[in-house]
Every structure is written in C-alpha cells, then in structure tokens.
Scaffold this active site. Structure first.
Site, PDB file in Angstrom:
ATOM      1  N   ASP A 103     -20.300  23.932  27.783  1.00 38.02           N
ATOM      2  CA  ASP A 103     -19.896  24.793  26.671  1.00 38.02           C
ATOM      3  C   ASP A 103     -19.923  24.026  25.345  1.00 38.02           C
ATOM      4  O   ASP A 103     -19.746  22.807  25.320  1.00 38.02           O
ATOM      5  CB  ASP A 103     -18.483  25.334  26.949  1.00 38.02           C
ATOM      6  CG  ASP A 103     -18.156  26.547  26.093  1.00 38.02           C
ATOM      7  OD1 ASP A 103     -19.093  27.169  25.545  1.00 38.02           O
ATOM      8  OD2 ASP A 103     -16.961  26.866  25.962  1.00 38.02           O
ATOM      9  N   GLY A 104     -20.133  24.759  24.250  1.00 39.09           N
ATOM     10  CA  GLY A 104     -20.006  24.168  22.921  1.00 39.09           C
ATOM     11  C   GLY A 104     -21.291  24.021  22.125  1.00 39.09           C
ATOM     12  O   GLY A 104     -21.271  23.437  21.037  1.00 39.09           O
ATOM     13  N   ARG A 128     -27.270  28.919  15.895  1.00 42.88           N
ATOM     14  CA  ARG A 128     -26.770  28.624  17.246  1.00 42.88           C
ATOM     15  C   ARG A 128     -27.863  28.114  18.192  1.00 42.88           C
ATOM     16  O   ARG A 128     -27.614  27.291  19.070  1.00 42.88           O
ATOM     17  CB  ARG A 128     -26.166  29.897  17.881  1.00 42.88           C
ATOM     18  CG  ARG A 128     -24.923  30.427  17.195  1.00 42.88           C
ATOM     19  CD  ARG A 128     -24.430  31.697  17.902  1.00 42.88           C
ATOM     20  NE  ARG A 128     -24.167  31.458  19.314  1.00 42.88           N
ATOM     21  CZ  ARG A 128     -23.035  30.934  19.785  1.00 42.88           C
ATOM     22  NH1 ARG A 128     -22.068  30.620  18.953  1.00 42.88           N
ATOM     23  NH2 ARG A 128     -22.867  30.736  21.077  1.00 42.88           N
ATOM     24  N   GLU A 179     -21.585  37.515  31.806  1.00 40.83           N
ATOM     25  CA  GLU A 179     -21.039  37.986  30.520  1.00 40.83           C
ATOM     26  C   GLU A 179     -21.934  37.595  29.335  1.00 40.83           C
ATOM     27  O   GLU A 179     -21.916  38.249  28.290  1.00 40.83           O
ATOM     28  CB  GLU A 179     -19.633  37.419  30.300  1.00 40.83           C
ATOM     29  CG  GLU A 179     -18.565  38.011  31.208  1.00 40.83           C
ATOM     30  CD  GLU A 179     -18.630  37.509  32.648  1.00 40.83           C
ATOM     31  OE1 GLU A 179     -19.127  36.384  32.888  1.00 40.83           O
ATOM     32  OE2 GLU A 179     -18.200  38.265  33.542  1.00 40.83           O
ATOM     33  N   ASN A 180     -22.713  36.544  29.490  1.00 38.06           N
ATOM     34  CA  ASN A 180     -23.562  36.083  28.381  1.00 38.06           C
ATOM     35  C   ASN A 180     -24.668  37.078  28.015  1.00 38.06           C
ATOM     36  O   ASN A 180     -25.245  37.002  26.925  1.00 38.06           O
ATOM     37  CB  ASN A 180     -24.188  34.710  28.691  1.00 38.06           C
ATOM     38  CG  ASN A 180     -23.197  33.556  28.665  1.00 38.06           C
ATOM     39  OD1 ASN A 180     -23.363  32.569  29.376  1.00 38.06           O
ATOM     40  ND2 ASN A 180     -22.140  33.660  27.845  1.00 38.06           N
ATOM     41  N   TRP A 181     -24.916  38.056  28.910  1.00 40.43           N
ATOM     42  CA  TRP A 181     -25.893  39.110  28.569  1.00 40.43           C
ATOM     43  C   TRP A 181     -25.430  39.903  27.351  1.00 40.43           C
ATOM     44  O   TRP A 181     -26.225  40.580  26.700  1.00 40.43           O
ATOM     45  CB  TRP A 181     -26.092  40.070  29.750  1.00 40.43           C
ATOM     46  CG  TRP A 181     -26.856  39.488  30.892  1.00 40.43           C
ATOM     47  CD1 TRP A 181     -26.361  39.206  32.138  1.00 40.43           C
ATOM     48  CD2 TRP A 181     -28.258  39.140  30.930  1.00 40.43           C
ATOM     49  NE1 TRP A 181     -27.361  38.689  32.931  1.00 40.43           N
ATOM     50  CE2 TRP A 181     -28.529  38.636  32.224  1.00 40.43           C
ATOM     51  CE3 TRP A 181     -29.301  39.188  30.001  1.00 40.43           C
ATOM     52  CZ2 TRP A 181     -29.794  38.192  32.613  1.00 40.43           C
ATOM     53  CZ3 TRP A 181     -30.553  38.751  30.388  1.00 40.43           C
ATOM     54  CH2 TRP A 181     -30.795  38.262  31.679  1.00 40.43           C
ATOM     55  N   ARG A 213     -24.405  38.772  24.581  1.00 42.14           N
ATOM     56  CA  ARG A 213     -24.716  38.118  23.297  1.00 42.14           C
ATOM     57  C   ARG A 213     -25.902  38.835  22.644  1.00 42.14           C
ATOM     58  O   ARG A 213     -26.541  39.684  23.258  1.00 42.14           O
ATOM     59  CB  ARG A 213     -25.043  36.639  23.541  1.00 42.14           C
ATOM     60  CG  ARG A 213     -23.826  35.890  24.059  1.00 42.14           C
ATOM     61  CD  ARG A 213     -24.044  34.412  24.040  1.00 42.14           C
ATOM     62  NE  ARG A 213     -22.841  33.739  24.543  1.00 42.14           N
ATOM     63  CZ  ARG A 213     -22.642  32.445  24.505  1.00 42.14           C
ATOM     64  NH1 ARG A 213     -23.556  31.652  23.959  1.00 42.14           N
ATOM     65  NH2 ARG A 213     -21.533  31.910  24.975  1.00 42.14           N
ATOM     66  N   ARG A 273     -15.489  20.750  32.239  1.00 46.61           N
ATOM     67  CA  ARG A 273     -15.816  21.701  31.178  1.00 46.61           C
ATOM     68  C   ARG A 273     -15.835  20.952  29.858  1.00 46.61           C
ATOM     69  O   ARG A 273     -14.873  20.245  29.525  1.00 46.61           O
ATOM     70  CB  ARG A 273     -14.813  22.850  31.107  1.00 46.61           C
ATOM     71  CG  ARG A 273     -15.201  23.861  30.013  1.00 46.61           C
ATOM     72  CD  ARG A 273     -14.385  25.141  30.021  1.00 46.61           C
ATOM     73  NE  ARG A 273     -14.970  26.079  29.044  1.00 46.61           N
ATOM     74  CZ  ARG A 273     -15.108  27.374  29.225  1.00 46.61           C
ATOM     75  NH1 ARG A 273     -14.684  27.940  30.326  1.00 46.61           N
ATOM     76  NH2 ARG A 273     -15.656  28.133  28.285  1.00 46.61           N
ATOM     77  N   SER A 316     -13.833  30.903  32.973  1.00 45.94           N
ATOM     78  CA  SER A 316     -14.912  31.809  32.542  1.00 45.94           C
ATOM     79  C   SER A 316     -15.784  32.301  33.708  1.00 45.94           C
ATOM     80  O   SER A 316     -17.021  32.316  33.620  1.00 45.94           O
ATOM     81  CB  SER A 316     -15.778  31.142  31.469  1.00 45.94           C
ATOM     82  OG  SER A 316     -14.993  30.778  30.347  1.00 45.94           O
ATOM     83  N   GLU A 365     -11.087  19.050  41.531  1.00 46.83           N
ATOM     84  CA  GLU A 365     -10.377  18.347  40.471  1.00 46.83           C
ATOM     85  C   GLU A 365     -10.989  18.817  39.152  1.00 46.83           C
ATOM     86  O   GLU A 365     -12.215  18.837  39.007  1.00 46.83           O
ATOM     87  CB  GLU A 365     -10.562  16.827  40.620  1.00 46.83           C
ATOM     88  CG  GLU A 365      -9.880  16.252  41.841  1.00 46.83           C
ATOM     89  CD  GLU A 365      -8.358  16.383  41.772  1.00 46.83           C
ATOM     90  OE1 GLU A 365      -7.799  16.272  40.663  1.00 46.83           O
ATOM     91  OE2 GLU A 365      -7.740  16.598  42.829  1.00 46.83           O
TER      92      GLU A 365
END
Ligand code: IPE
Ligand code: IPE
Ligand code: MG
Length: 247
Positions: free
Chosen positions: A27-28, A40, A74-76, A78, A195, A203, A214
């Site tokens: 992420d990021g 982006r 969920e990224n669909w 965008r 992450r 997510s 862990e």
C-alpha cells in the site's frame, strides 16, 4: 546502508526460522506520488520496482512462498483511468519478468477472480504461469481481483454443491476441508503479514489464512520499501514468540 552492513543483516538471520510464507499488502503508491505532486500512476510505476526488488530478495533469502496483494475486488471501484493503468502495468511487469522468473526458478500463480481481468492480461498471465510451471525455487502468488470474503463465498458454494451431490457429508466439514476449497489450497498459511504505509487494517486480504500470521505494519510507503527494511522485519519476526493459543 553499506554492503557489509547489508550482508551482516543477512547472516544475522536464522535460516532455520524463516517464515515459509510471507504475504504483503503493498500500500501507499498513491501517497508516494501525491507527496511529489505526481499523478497516482507514477506511484504505481515506482511500486513495480519495489515488487521486483522484494521478489528477488525473497528468492535470495530462501522464502518458499510470497503472496502479494496487487489488486483487490474493491479496487475495481477506482477511476477507469487508474484501473486501466494498473492492468497495463501488470501486463508489462509479467512480460519483462518472465525471463527473470525462469532464470531464478520462480513459479507464478494467481489467486482471485482472474476472469474479471482484461483478456490481454489473462493471456499474459496464462503464458507466464505455463512457462514457469515446473519451477520450484519459490512460489510467487499474485492476488489479483482478490477479496477474502469473495474467496470464502466461492469455497462455501463449492462445498455446498458437493454436499448436494452427496460427495461430502456435512459432518465431515472441517477447517482442513475449507482450506482445501480456497485459492491457496495446498499452501501453508502465511507466517508473516506485512502492510506498508501504516494503515492498521486487513482490507479483505486472506481473511481465513491469516488466523495466526504475525503482523507487521510499517509506515514506509510501498515505493520506498526495500530489502534492508524487509530484512529488519524478518529479524523482528524471528524474535517473536508464536504461541498458537498455547502457553
Ligand atoms: C497500493 O497503493 C496499490 C493498489 C491498491 C493497487 P494505493 O494506490 O492504494 O496507494 P494509496 O493508499 O492511495 O497511497
Ligand atoms: C489494499 O490497499 C489492496 C491492495 C494493496 C491491492 P487499498 O489501498 O485498496 O486498501 P484501503 O482502501 O486503504 O483499505
Ligand atoms: Mg491504498
């Protein structure tokens, strides 16, 4: 960090205590780009370089399975432009890494709703998977159009059909049977979940499989993440006591 510090980090690792399966929520990329007033997409491009470096590092260190969360169900949602750019980048990445994966004995696998991906991406995936199918140095699992809940729904449907057909007795439904109906069938669960970018959430990633993973969250943005920090996380992992509910 100089190269001797780097190699001492490597030799500091207890090779007998390595996580067999590492999963990463990459992420990021967007924030990395925003900080620089870039689009982006630039962040995603830079993120691909990190993917390359971390795959290479895992192979060198001797990690058996690396699962990367590259695109969620969920990224669909965008923008069309961002989704299209991610798909193009994925295709380019696969094409440019094919040789490297063959050379480094890495097998590619995907988890997720591959049918939803554009035809060109599916073709390239199919190709790369076929080209690397006999490799056994490391398994690289790409999570694409992946969602943990959708994966569980899919498993429940598969099991329900077998129950209806009389192939499975409901009393014989066990955790193992459910694991065997997930995309990750036959793989050990992740030992370590990383992450990047500081968000304290899952997510919708590998909900079932991370029961005893862990967890390590770093504030570093994915494009800035690298081998040295990865080695530090592995060291930290090796200091942790995994109890699995026992004392
Ligand atoms: C991760 O970076 C890449 C994908 C989810 C595809 P993001 O694009 O989510 O970056 P941020 O969270 O906006 O910084
Ligand atoms: C998780 O990142 C998905 C991937 C890394 C592919 P997101 O950026 O989509 O997650 P949220 O929206 O912050 O939960
Ligand atoms: Mg994000």
């Amino acid at each position: 960090m100089n190269s001797s510090a780097h190699s001492s980090l490597l030799t500091d690792l207890d090779t007998a205590q390595l996580p067999a399966h590492v999963a990463i929520i990459m992420d990021g990329n967007g924030r990395w780009a925003k900080k620089r007033l870039f689009n982006r997409i630039k962040g995603h491009e830079k993120g691909v370089e990190t993917v390359r470096n971390i795959v290479q590092a895992c192979r060198e260190i001797g990690i058996s399975i690396l699962t990367l969360y590259a695109f969620s169900t969920e990224n669909w949602q965008r923008s069309k432009v961002e989704v299209a750019a991610l798909m193009t980048l994925l295709k380019k990445f696969l094409k440019s890494e094919q040789k490297e994966m063959i050379y480094n004995n890495i097998r590619l696998n995907t988890i997720g709703q591959i049918k939803r991906l554009p035809e060109g991406v599916r073709q390239t995936l199919h190709n790369t998977i076929a080209l690397t199918k006999d490799n056994n140095g490391m398994l690289l699992n790409l999570a694409l159009s992946y969602g943990g809940r959708a994966e569980i729904v899919r498993a429940v449907k598969k099991i329900a059909i077998k129950v209806r057909e009389g192939k499975i007795d409901p009393d014989s439904i066990t955790t193992e049977l459910i694991s065997d109906h997930l995309y990750t069938k036959g793989m050990p669960d992740p030992d370590l979940l990383i992450r990047t970018s500081g968000e304290m959430r899952i997510s919708n990633f590998l909900l079932w499989q991370i029961a005893y993973a862990e967890i390590f969250v770093t504030d570093t943005l994915w494009p800035d993440f690298g081998k040295d920090e990865f080695l530090h996380i592995l060291k930290d992992y090796q200091r942790r006591e995994r109890r699995f509910g026992k004392v």
